[in-house]
Design an enzyme around this catalytic site. Sequence first.
Site: not given
Length: 370
Positions: A220, A258, A307
């Site tokens: 995460h 994802h 990210d």
Amino acid sequence: MDKPTKGLADVVAASTALSDIDGKAGRLFYRGYDIHDLAGRATFEETAHLLQRGTLPNRAELQAYGDELVAGRELGPLVSANVAEIAEKQKPMEALRSLVSLASADDPDRDSIEPDADLRKAARLTAQQPLLVARYHAARSGKGVPESDPVLSIAGNFLHQVTGRTPSPREAEIFDACLVLHADHTMNASTFAARVCAATLSDMHSAIVAAIGTLKGPLHGGANEQVMKTLESISPDGVAQTVRDKLAAGEKIMGFGHRVYKTEDPRATHLRRMSEELSGDEPKFYRMSKEMEEVVFETKGLYPNVDFYAASVYHYLGIPTDLFTPVFSISRMSGWTAHVIEQHADNRLIRPDSEYIGERDQKWKPIDER
Ligand code: COA
């Protein structure tokens, strides 16, 4: 009973008016506003108001909310007394988990989960989180934190307090847009954790502690830090080979893939541009990121997620690598707290079922016969 979906993929776990994702089209909305319209145009403060209080604020509302944030930008006695020892003994995300928990004791609304108290706590937590990160970093570096500047935004103040230099207006603007991009994201793991906790009618700080613990993991929020470590550990000439070798060995490449997006994550589109803009005299990490992106797509058909380019952007802004996930928490605090408000406003205990896969009809034996 139906077979459970591993990892709860595609299971609708809550109703929310906060954010929405169109995974096929690669679009993200906060309360109906397209993220592409908000990033770079609405400030993080406006976005937090939108999420927590329901509307994009007019000038008077923004002024009042801003005043509340400035007033909340201070640490209570229990946090202040413990930050140095915590900084010595705990890594950044562990420290934040501890500090937010301590902050609950300092909060004037600690005993209430009434709607007004939740709104005040949401603003205070949003104001405090950047200061907690800055104070933690200062304590472990043996330095003081520059005073908050009431003229600077949350983004500008944080950069100033962590790097020790006043950011250029453009740097503050870019970082502000990063905070907007990370503010909320439907039923991501940390938000779900916060809602599960809030749904027991536990308090907002407890829910946020659960969320911070969940954000910490490398699948995460921890992925942004791992991306930077990967970029720093490989040679610029060996990007393609290293990525292919990792994939061939069945390793995951952090910052890619994802659960919901089947195309480019719309946040990555902005972050790629920011990374390119900031790369200036130090294009190495931007170029390596671009090459990684191409190789991962060619080999696995995977797109970068939020990210991936956040890593080089934060690096270029002078933020230490191990504070990347704490930075994510500064932004996501606005979304987590809004979800707690929403959960408390229309609550039912979240208690799913499980599929039993263990032994049945076991015969009990006394301990000496086992
Ligand atoms: N690198 C290489 N392969 C990846 C991958 C990655 N980053 N992400 C997914 N895959 C592959 C898996 O190996 C799996 O392949 P297989 O079907 O051949 O076994 C397939 O894609 C599905 O992946 P899975 O992990 O089951 O998907 P998920 O929906 O459970 O997980 C993530 C989503 C985000 C956890 C996953 O993509 C991941 O671990 N990414 C890296 C961590 C990361 O960047 N996290 C931040 C998310 S915003």
